[in-house]
Scaffold this motif. Structure first.
Motif, PDB file in Angstrom:
ATOM      1  N   UNK A 421     -40.585  16.096  13.174  1.00  0.00           N
ATOM      2  CA  UNK A 421     -41.394  16.610  12.467  1.00  0.00           C
ATOM      3  C   UNK A 421     -41.608  15.590  11.383  1.00  0.00           C
ATOM      4  N   UNK A 422     -40.403  14.201  11.164  1.00  0.00           N
ATOM      5  CA  UNK A 422     -40.968  13.536  10.047  1.00  0.00           C
ATOM      6  C   UNK A 422     -39.592  12.990   9.115  1.00  0.00           C
ATOM      7  N   UNK A 423     -38.973  14.049   8.974  1.00  0.00           N
ATOM      8  CA  UNK A 423     -38.275  13.961   7.347  1.00  0.00           C
ATOM      9  C   UNK A 423     -37.028  12.604   7.856  1.00  0.00           C
ATOM     10  N   UNK A 424     -36.833  12.220   7.430  1.00  0.00           N
ATOM     11  CA  UNK A 424     -35.956  11.286   7.049  1.00  0.00           C
ATOM     12  C   UNK A 424     -34.672  11.242   6.028  1.00  0.00           C
ATOM     13  N   UNK A 425     -33.299  10.721   7.043  1.00  0.00           N
ATOM     14  CA  UNK A 425     -31.786  11.290   6.021  1.00  0.00           C
ATOM     15  C   UNK A 425     -31.248  10.200   5.904  1.00  0.00           C
ATOM     16  N   UNK A 431     -21.234   9.257   8.707  1.00  0.00           N
ATOM     17  CA  UNK A 431     -21.495  11.501   8.759  1.00  0.00           C
ATOM     18  C   UNK A 431     -23.006  11.564   8.035  1.00  0.00           C
ATOM     19  N   UNK A 432     -22.911  12.906   8.596  1.00  0.00           N
ATOM     20  CA  UNK A 432     -24.345  13.462   8.383  1.00  0.00           C
ATOM     21  C   UNK A 432     -23.540  14.469   6.744  1.00  0.00           C
ATOM     22  N   UNK A 469     -33.277  16.615   0.149  1.00  0.00           N
ATOM     23  CA  UNK A 469     -33.033  15.604   1.363  1.00  0.00           C
ATOM     24  C   UNK A 469     -33.766  14.472   0.185  1.00  0.00           C
ATOM     25  N   UNK A 470     -34.872  14.139  -0.606  1.00  0.00           N
ATOM     26  CA  UNK A 470     -35.188  12.859  -1.215  1.00  0.00           C
ATOM     27  C   UNK A 470     -34.004  12.800  -2.537  1.00  0.00           C
ATOM     28  N   UNK A 471     -33.096  13.991  -3.449  1.00  0.00           N
ATOM     29  CA  UNK A 471     -31.946  13.592  -4.043  1.00  0.00           C
ATOM     30  C   UNK A 471     -31.572  12.998  -2.814  1.00  0.00           C
ATOM     31  N   UNK A 472     -30.477  13.018  -1.943  1.00  0.00           N
ATOM     32  CA  UNK A 472     -29.635  12.560  -0.904  1.00  0.00           C
ATOM     33  C   UNK A 472     -30.107  11.301  -0.730  1.00  0.00           C
ATOM     34  N   UNK A 473     -30.917  11.565  -0.324  1.00  0.00           N
ATOM     35  CA  UNK A 473     -31.577   9.689  -0.159  1.00  0.00           C
ATOM     36  C   UNK A 473     -31.721   8.627  -1.433  1.00  0.00           C
ATOM     37  N   UNK A 483     -37.719   8.699   0.839  1.00  0.00           N
ATOM     38  CA  UNK A 483     -38.457   9.358   1.044  1.00  0.00           C
ATOM     39  C   UNK A 483     -37.854  10.425   2.010  1.00  0.00           C
ATOM     40  N   UNK A 484     -38.832  11.770   2.350  1.00  0.00           N
ATOM     41  CA  UNK A 484     -38.380  12.539   3.237  1.00  0.00           C
ATOM     42  C   UNK A 484     -39.059  12.136   4.685  1.00  0.00           C
TER      43      UNK A 484
END
Length: 554
Positions: A421-425, A431-432, A469-473, A483-484
């Motif tokens: 779907x395109x999300x990037x983490x 580690x996740x 996710x954006x805040x984590x990245x 970018x998510x």
């Protein structure tokens, strides 16, 4: 990694005004004398031996798979390879107007079971009948029985036949008039454990959805992708417990063509019950070996069909003091110890046809008849089992793939996982992320009407998930980009298959053109993304090809 969990499994097929349910019975009590099973049904049903092979073939072909493809894009410009029981139709009304005592409509045997069909009475008199006839009844059962009796149901009471052990338990097929399959978990809650697994399979012409339970789309950012979805069951459990799902919801694990089901285990072309009709007892095992359902030697017996052991135990019981494999590998050596009261060649042949040949043939017919299969899954606790979930076909919905692929790109200064779907983490030390409580487990909670059509969206957490996710990245990646890359939800689960293999098994999965799995540059350190690797190591297999024809039951 497989994500199947042990639990209650029911396969439904509906045609010509009849519901057919194949129930895979599980029992962990260990004592055959204590095995008792009560099934509420809206009408007096037909009972047959079910096919474990049919249920297992459908489970194997539709099992969810989560894989990761590794790509090193810094030191080595070449791409790396990836590692990558109970049911019922909707009640039609009616009431408990049949008198005080239940009427025994039918009593018979089916495979390893004996059963009785009870109609009418009250919870007290039904319970009394069960106790008088050697059934064990939970103390909570009578109040629940009253609910079903008031709705006009009959009960099928199963127990193991004398001489049959828990190892002889096999699936049961129940066919009864109706059009809407439903799982009567109100009665199941008597002996259910917390977060009990329920998996429902449906053969038909279109996708099936719950109509009085919610439907949940998972937030796959919560899935532990580096471990290939090892926390999948936890994800489902917490997603169906999310607000507005409230513990009464299902997840779609697959919806699409039955071509993914390998029907070869149902091939009965080598089986012929007629050769057993006049066979001598000492030749019985040799005849079964010739048909490929048993293999016994001086060391052990291999039961190549799941019901072959119960068949031999009934008609050729092992004499006391003799090892099982020694007896069956050389019946002529123990001819004087064979029990003449148990042996009957005609009855042996009839049981072989009923328990082994006919269920396999019927399973083949079902897979050849129905072009579409749906697989739904949930975990549910006893306090949530207050309403029986009902289901219906909905031909307005897209397919759901069973395989999902992420791409792990190893950058010069860190790792990034691109999700379907395109999300990037971004990962820290491989580690996740250990997301906090604010990260939702369910991306969407939906509600479907029995009449069909698009779902009503009750909860949509897409924006929240993207923001987290954006805040984590922003704090985790070494390139300073947050970018998510998209969303895991676009109104349905379709479009998230394995990259590089043509997409999901439903034919509507992701391809190399899907956002987030297209080989675009990750950025940073002056590195560029290498071409995708040529191979996937899928953690599960089981994809086959089945014919699609039509047959209507009479």
């Amino acid at each position: 990694m497989p994500v199947d969990q042990t639990g209650e499994t029911i396969l439904f097929a509906i045609d010509n005004g009849y519901v057919e349910a194949h129930i895979q019975i599980e029992y962990d009590g260990g004592d055959a004398d204590q095995f008792a099973w009560l099934v509420p049904v809206p009408e007096v049903p037909e009972i047959e031996v079910g096919s474990f092979r049919l249920v297992q073939a459908v489970l194997d072909g539709t099992r969810p798979v989560y894989g990761v493809q590794n790509r090193s894009i810094c030191d080595d410009p070449s791409a790396g390879d990836g590692t990558g029981s109970t049911f019922i139709s909707a009640p039609d009304g009616g009431g408990a107007g049949w008198g005080e005592d239940p009427v025994v409509v039918a009593q018979d045997v089916v495979g390893a079971f004996q059963y009785a069909i009870l109609q009418g009475g009250s919870a007290e008199t039904v319970t009394e009948w069960l106790l008088d006839n050697g059934y064990s009844v939970q103390t909570e059962a009578p109040a629940i029985l009253d609910e079903y009796i008031a709705e006009g149901h009959v009960f099928v009471a199963f127990r193991l036949r004398h001489g049959q052990g828990v190892e002889d338990i096999h699936p049961v097929l129940v066919r009864y008039p109706g059009t809407e399959p439903c799982i009567p978990i109100r009665l199941t809650r008597v002996a259910a454990k917390e977060d009990m697994d329920i998996r429902a399979l449906f053969l038909g012409e279109a996708r099936v959805v719950p109509t009085n339970y919610r439907h949940v789309q998972l937030n796959r950012a919560r899935l532990d992708w580096p471990s290939f979805g090892a926390n999948y069951r936890e994800l489902v459990t917490l997603a169906v417990d999310a607000p507005m799902a409230d513990g009464r919801a299902f997840v779609s694990e697959y919806a699409g063509t039955t071509a993914v089901i390998d029907a070869s285990t149902l091939d009965s072309s080598q089986l012929d019950a007629s050769v057993l009709e006049s066979i001598r007892a000492v030749d019985a095992v040799a005849a079964l070996e010739a048909m490929g359902v048993v293999l016994c030697d001086a060391e052990q017996c291999q039961w190549l069909h799941e019901l072959s052991s119960s068949l031999l135990h009934e008609f050729l019981p092992v004499p006391e003091g003799v090892e099982e494999h020694a007896f069956y590998s050389c019946l002529s050596c123990y001819a004087g110890l064979i029990d003449p009261r148990a042996w009957s060649a005609p009855a042996f042949a009839a049981a072989f046809q009923e328990r082994i040949v006919a269920p396999m043939q019927h399973g083949e017919e079902l897979l050849a008849t129905w072009p579409y299969v749906t697989r739904l899954y949930t975990t549910i606790s006893p306090h949530e089992m207050t309403t029986d979930p009902m289901f219906a076909e909905n031909d307005a919905l897209a397919d759901v793939p069973s395989r999902y692929g992420a791409e792990r790109q190893q950058d010069c200064c860190g790792d990034v996982m691109r999700l379907p779907g395109g999300r990037m983490v971004w990962l820290l030390d491989g580690v996740w992320p250990a997301w906090g409580d604010e990260m939702p487990w369910a991306e969407r909670v939906e509600e479907y009407a029995a009449a069909g059509g698009a779902p009503i969206v009750l909860v949509d957490e897409t924006a929240t998930i993207n923001a987290l996710i954006e805040a984590w990245n922003a704090q985790a990646n070494c390139n300073g980009t947050g970018a998510t890359g998209g969303s895991d939800s676009s109104g349905d689960e379709g479009g998230s298959g394995m990259p590089g293999d043509g997409g999901g098994t439903s034919g509507a999965g992701a391809t190399s053109d899907e956002p987030g799995i297209d080989g675009d540059q990750v950025g940073g350190c002056g590195c560029t993304t290498a071409p995708a690797g040529p191979a996937w190591l899928l953690m599960l297999a089981g994809l086959g090809l089945g014919a699609v024809t039509r047959r209507r039951w009479s």
